[in-house]
Design a protein around this motif. Structure first.
Motif, mmCIF file in Angstrom:
data_model
loop_
_atom_site.group_PDB
_atom_site.id
_atom_site.type_symbol
_atom_site.label_atom_id
_atom_site.label_comp_id
_atom_site.label_asym_id
_atom_site.label_seq_id
_atom_site.Cartn_x
_atom_site.Cartn_y
_atom_site.Cartn_z
ATOM 1 N N VAL A 10 28.533 29.268 46.410
ATOM 2 C CA VAL A 10 27.443 28.386 46.832
ATOM 3 C C VAL A 10 27.267 27.241 45.843
ATOM 4 O O VAL A 10 27.022 26.084 46.222
ATOM 5 N N MET A 11 27.436 27.545 44.558
ATOM 6 C CA MET A 11 27.211 26.516 43.535
ATOM 7 C C MET A 11 28.421 25.596 43.366
ATOM 8 O O MET A 11 28.265 24.390 43.166
ATOM 9 N N GLU A 12 29.643 26.149 43.429
ATOM 10 C CA GLU A 12 30.825 25.363 43.103
ATOM 11 C C GLU A 12 31.931 25.534 44.135
ATOM 12 O O GLU A 12 33.123 25.464 43.804
ATOM 13 N N GLY A 13 31.558 25.730 45.397
ATOM 14 C CA GLY A 13 32.540 26.051 46.422
ATOM 15 C C GLY A 13 33.617 25.020 46.608
ATOM 16 O O GLY A 13 34.756 25.350 46.948
ATOM 17 N N GLU A 14 33.298 23.745 46.415
ATOM 18 C CA GLU A 14 34.307 22.698 46.620
ATOM 19 C C GLU A 14 35.411 22.749 45.578
ATOM 20 O O GLU A 14 36.458 22.135 45.754
ATOM 21 N N ASP A 15 35.179 23.476 44.511
ATOM 22 C CA ASP A 15 36.180 23.599 43.446
ATOM 23 C C ASP A 15 36.550 25.084 43.293
ATOM 24 O O ASP A 15 35.952 25.800 42.480
ATOM 25 N N PRO A 16 37.520 25.579 44.053
ATOM 26 C CA PRO A 16 37.884 26.993 43.984
ATOM 27 C C PRO A 16 38.309 27.449 42.586
ATOM 28 O O PRO A 16 38.084 28.605 42.225
ATOM 29 N N VAL A 17 38.903 26.546 41.800
ATOM 30 C CA VAL A 17 39.297 26.917 40.440
ATOM 31 C C VAL A 17 38.066 27.264 39.620
ATOM 32 O O VAL A 17 38.044 28.238 38.859
ATOM 33 N N ALA A 18 37.002 26.456 39.750
ATOM 34 C CA ALA A 18 35.772 26.729 39.012
ATOM 35 C C ALA A 18 35.149 28.050 39.462
ATOM 36 O O ALA A 18 34.612 28.813 38.646
ATOM 37 N N VAL A 19 35.231 28.341 40.753
ATOM 38 C CA VAL A 19 34.681 29.598 41.266
ATOM 39 C C VAL A 19 35.378 30.788 40.620
ATOM 40 O O VAL A 19 34.737 31.725 40.112
ATOM 41 N N LEU A 20 36.710 30.768 40.595
ATOM 42 C CA LEU A 20 37.443 31.891 40.021
ATOM 43 C C LEU A 20 37.337 31.930 38.502
ATOM 44 O O LEU A 20 37.364 33.014 37.909
ATOM 45 N N SER A 21 37.196 30.770 37.868
ATOM 46 C CA SER A 21 37.010 30.744 36.405
ATOM 47 C C SER A 21 35.697 31.412 36.031
ATOM 48 O O SER A 21 35.634 32.214 35.086
ATOM 49 N N ASP A 22 34.637 31.101 36.765
ATOM 50 C CA ASP A 22 33.358 31.756 36.507
ATOM 51 C C ASP A 22 33.449 33.256 36.752
ATOM 52 O O ASP A 22 32.891 34.066 35.999
ATOM 53 N N LEU A 23 34.156 33.627 37.801
ATOM 54 C CA LEU A 23 34.307 35.045 38.113
ATOM 55 C C LEU A 23 35.097 35.765 37.031
ATOM 56 O O LEU A 23 34.774 36.901 36.665
ATOM 57 N N GLU A 24 36.106 35.117 36.513
ATOM 58 C CA GLU A 24 36.922 35.715 35.453
ATOM 59 C C GLU A 24 36.105 35.922 34.187
ATOM 60 O O GLU A 24 36.207 36.964 33.530
ATOM 61 N N LEU A 25 35.268 34.961 33.845
ATOM 62 C CA LEU A 25 34.419 35.084 32.657
ATOM 63 C C LEU A 25 33.446 36.256 32.827
ATOM 64 O O LEU A 25 33.246 37.053 31.912
ATOM 65 N N LEU A 26 32.857 36.352 34.000
ATOM 66 C CA LEU A 26 31.934 37.464 34.263
ATOM 67 C C LEU A 26 32.654 38.804 34.162
ATOM 68 O O LEU A 26 32.118 39.771 33.581
ATOM 69 N N LEU A 27 33.865 38.883 34.694
ATOM 70 C CA LEU A 27 34.615 40.135 34.662
ATOM 71 C C LEU A 27 34.932 40.543 33.235
ATOM 72 O O LEU A 27 34.812 41.717 32.861
ATOM 73 N N ARG A 28 35.322 39.593 32.404
ATOM 74 C CA ARG A 28 35.651 39.910 31.012
ATOM 75 C C ARG A 28 34.427 40.391 30.243
ATOM 76 O O ARG A 28 34.525 41.242 29.366
ATOM 77 N N LEU A 29 33.262 39.852 30.560
ATOM 78 C CA LEU A 29 32.049 40.223 29.840
ATOM 79 C C LEU A 29 31.454 41.541 30.335
ATOM 80 O O LEU A 29 30.920 42.314 29.529
ATOM 81 N N THR A 30 31.533 41.786 31.632
ATOM 82 C CA THR A 30 30.870 42.965 32.195
ATOM 83 C C THR A 30 31.820 44.116 32.511
ATOM 84 O O THR A 30 31.387 45.268 32.583
ATOM 85 N N GLU A 31 33.088 43.826 32.747
ATOM 86 C CA GLU A 31 34.075 44.862 33.089
ATOM 87 C C GLU A 31 35.316 44.667 32.220
ATOM 88 O O GLU A 31 36.411 44.392 32.721
ATOM 89 N N PRO A 32 35.196 44.799 30.889
ATOM 90 C CA PRO A 32 36.328 44.468 30.011
ATOM 91 C C PRO A 32 37.558 45.347 30.216
ATOM 92 O O PRO A 32 38.669 44.952 29.866
ATOM 93 N N ALA A 33 37.368 46.535 30.763
ATOM 94 C CA ALA A 33 38.505 47.444 30.947
ATOM 95 C C ALA A 33 39.105 47.339 32.343
ATOM 96 O O ALA A 33 39.988 48.121 32.693
ATOM 97 N N ARG A 34 38.673 46.364 33.134
ATOM 98 C CA ARG A 34 39.119 46.286 34.515
ATOM 99 C C ARG A 34 39.683 44.905 34.808
ATOM 100 O O ARG A 34 39.214 43.906 34.249
#
Length: 480
Positions: A320-344
Motif C-alpha cells: 500500500v505504501m510503496e506498491g509502485e516500486d516492487p523492489v522497495a516492497v521486498l527490501s522492506d520485507l527483507e529487513l523485517l524478516l532479518r529483524l524478526t525471523e533471523p533464523a528463517r
C-alpha cells in the motif's frame, strides 16, 4: 497336566472362549465326577487319544482366531486417515461377526466432531433411509444417547442385538419398515469407546437373514473393536489438529479474490499434512492498481504457518505504501524478516499491476519466474537472478517491467508445483511450459479452467491433492 499358555499376539489376550465346534476334554482330577449325560461326562468317556485330539483341536481354534485378530489389527494400524480407519473397522468387524452389511456412526461425545456416517454395502440413499428410524429405536441412537447400565455393565461395553427384526413386537414400526425395504432381517451393534476419549460412535452390522453372532464371535469382535477404537481415537485427534491448522492457514490467506475491471483471477492452493508456509495475495491498490504476490517461508507446521501470516500481512502494508516500486516492497520485507525471523528465510515475488494498461512491474527474491500464456506466445518472464529474503546481509535485485495483450494470462506459482512432479527442476520447468502451451483454446478465457488444466497436466493422478511436504500455489491472472 496343566493347561498350555499361548503367547500374546499384538497385545491381544489369548484367553478366549473355546471354539464352538469342539468339546472341552476331561482331564483326570480329584474333583467330583460330573453328572451322567452332561458334556463333561461325555468327555470323560473319551479315550486318551481322543482327549489329546480334542485339546489339539481347541488349540488350533485359538491359534486361528489369534492369527485372524493379528492380521486385522495390523491392517487397521496401516490405515492412513480417519476415513480409511472407519471403513477398515467396518469391514473387519463384518468379517468377524459374519455380517454382510453395516454402518458406523461417528459422533464423539465431547461434541467437537467430526460427525459422519460411513456404510458397508449401503449407499448414501440407504444410509439416509436408516436415519429416518426414530433415534430412540435405532441401535446406534440408543448407544450414542447413552443407555442405562444393565447388570453392572457400563454403556461403553453394552451391545445391542436384534436377531429377528420382523418378529420383534416391541420394535418401532418404522424400524421394521426400513429393515424390510432395505432387505435386512437382523442387526448387531456395539459402542466405539475408549477410557480416555469416551464414546466416539457406534458400529452396526446387518444380516440378510434372522440370526445373531454367537458368544465366540462377540468376544472376538469385542477384542478387535477395543484395539481399533484406540487407533480410531488417534486418527480423530490428528484429523482435528489438521482441521484447525487448515482453518488457521486459510484464515491467514485472502478469503476471496478481488474483482476488478480488465482482469479476472483464479487460485489453487494445496498444502501438505503438516501445513507449510507457501502463500499468495491479490489486493487492490490506489488508482485502480492491483498487487499480486506469491511466496513461501522455510519450514513446515504451525511455526511456518504463523511466520507466513506475519510476512503476508507485512507485505500488504508495504504494498500500500510503496506498491509502485516492487523492489522497495521486498527490501522492506527483507529487513523485517532479518529483524524478526533471523533464523528463517523466504522467497517472494511481488508484481504491481495496472489492469487498464495491462502493464506489470515485478521483482522477485529467489522465486520462480512467472509464465505468460497467449495466442502468440507461451514464455517465462525473464527476471533477474536473486537470493531469497534473509539469505544475504542486504537484499536487492532490479525490477522487470513488461506488458501483456488482451487475452493473455499470467501464471504465478510456488516451487512446490515443480517439486511435486518428482522431476529435476529443468524438466519440471519444461513440463510446466508444455502444460501451459497445451491449454485448449476453448477454455483460455476462463482462469478457473486454466488452473484446473495446469494442475491436472503437471500433477496427474491426483498428485495435486495427495499428502506431500510440498505446498502448491497457482495464481492465474487473465487480462481481458
Amino acid at each position: 497336566m496343566s493347561a498350555p499358555h499361548l503367547p500374546k499376539v499384538a497385545g491381544i489376550d489369548p484367553a478366549v472362549p473355546a471354539p464352538a465346534h469342539t468339546v472341552a476334554p476331561h482331564l483326570p482330577s480329584a474333583t467330583p465326577q460330573p453328572e451322567s449325560g452332561s458334556p463333561a461326562a461325555a468327555a470323560q468317556d473319551l479315550s486318551p487319544v481322543d482327549q489329546l485330539a480334542a485339546v489339539q483341536d481347541r488349540l488350533a481354534g485359538w491359534i486361528s482366531d489369534l492369527t485372524t485378530l493379528h492380521e486385522l489389527t495390523e491392517q487397521m494400524a496401516r490405515t492412513a486417515s480417519l476415513d480409511d480407519a472407519l471403513h477398515e473397522l467396518l469391514r473387519a468387524g463384518a468379517a468377524l461377526v459374519g455380517a454382510q452389511r453395516g454402518m458406523i456412526v461417528l459422533e464423539p461425545a465431547d461434541g467437537r466432531g467430526p460427525d459422519t456416517t460411513v456404510g458397508l454395502g449401503l449407499g448414501r440413499a440407504d444410509l439416509g433411509t436408516i436415519e429416518t428410524i426414530p433415534r430412540s429405536s435405532a441401535s446406534y441412537g440408543r448407544i450414542l444417547d447413552g443407555l442405562p447400565e444393565e447388570e453392572g455393565d457400563s454403556t461403553a461395553r453394552l451391545e445391542i442385538a436384534h436377531p429377528d427384526l420382523r418378529n420383534e413386537p416391541a420394535l418401532d414400526p418404522r424400524h421394521r419398515e426400513v429393515a424390510a425395504r432395505l432387505g435386512y432381517a437382523a442387526s448387531y451393534a456395539v459402542p466405539l469407546a475408549t477410557d480416555e476419549a469416551g464414546r466416539l460412535g457406534a458400529a452396526v452390522w446387518l444380516y440378510d437373514e434372522p440370526t445373531e453372532p454367537v458368544d465366540r464371535q462377540r468376544h472376538l469382535v469385542g477384542l478387535y473393536t477395543r484395539f481399533a477404537t484406540e487407533h480410531l481415537a488417534r486418527h480423530l485427534e490428528l484429523s482435528r489438529a489438521r482441521t484447525v491448522a487448515d482453518t488457521l492457514r486459510e484464515e491467514l490467506l485472502p478469503s476471496r479474490l478481488p474483482r476488478m475491471a480488465g482482469v479476472r483471477l483464479a487460485v489453487r492452493h494445496r498444502t501438505g499434512p503438516q501445513g507449510g508456509g507457501d502463500w499468495y495475495d491479490a489486493l487492490p491498490l490506489p488508482e485502480g492498481a492491483l498487487g499480486l504476490a506469491v511466496g513461501g517461508v522455510t519450514g513446515s507446521g504451525p511455526s511456518a504457518v504463523a511466520a507466513m501470516g506475519r510476512l503476508r500481512a507485512s507485505l500488504r502494508a508495504y504494498a500500500v505504501m510503496e506498491g509502485e516500486d516492487p523492489v522497495a516492497v521486498l527490501s522492506d520485507l527483507e529487513l523485517l524478516l532479518r529483524l524478526t525471523e533471523p533464523a528463517r528465510s523466504a522467497t517472494a515475488l511481488f508484481a504491481y499491476c495496472e489492469p487498464a494498461l495491462r502493464r506489470l512491474v515485478l521483482s522477485g527474491a529467489g522465486h520462480c519466474p512467472p509464465l505468460i500464456i497467449g495466442e502468440q506466445r507461451t514464455e517465462f518472464v525473464e527476471t533477474s537472478l536473486s537470493a531469497p529474503l534473509g539469505m544475504l546481509s542486504c537484499w536487492e535485485a532490479p525490477s522487470v517491467e513488461f506488458e501483456t495483450v488482451s487475452g493473455e494470462t499470467l501464471l504465478l506459482y510456488s516451487d512446490g508445483l515443480l517439486h511435486r512432479t518428482g522431476e529435476p527442476m529443468d524438466q519440471a520447468f519444461a513440463l510446466l511450459h508444455a502444460a501451459a502451451a497445451s491449454v485448449p483454446k476453448s477454455v483460455r478465457d476462463d482462469p478457473d479452467a486454466i488452473a484446473d488444466h495446469m494442475l491436472s497436466t503437471v500433477l496427474p493422478d491426483g498428485r495435486d491433492t495427495a499428502d506431500s511436504p510440498e505446498d502448491v500455489v497457482l495464481l492465474v491472472v487473465r487480462f481481458d
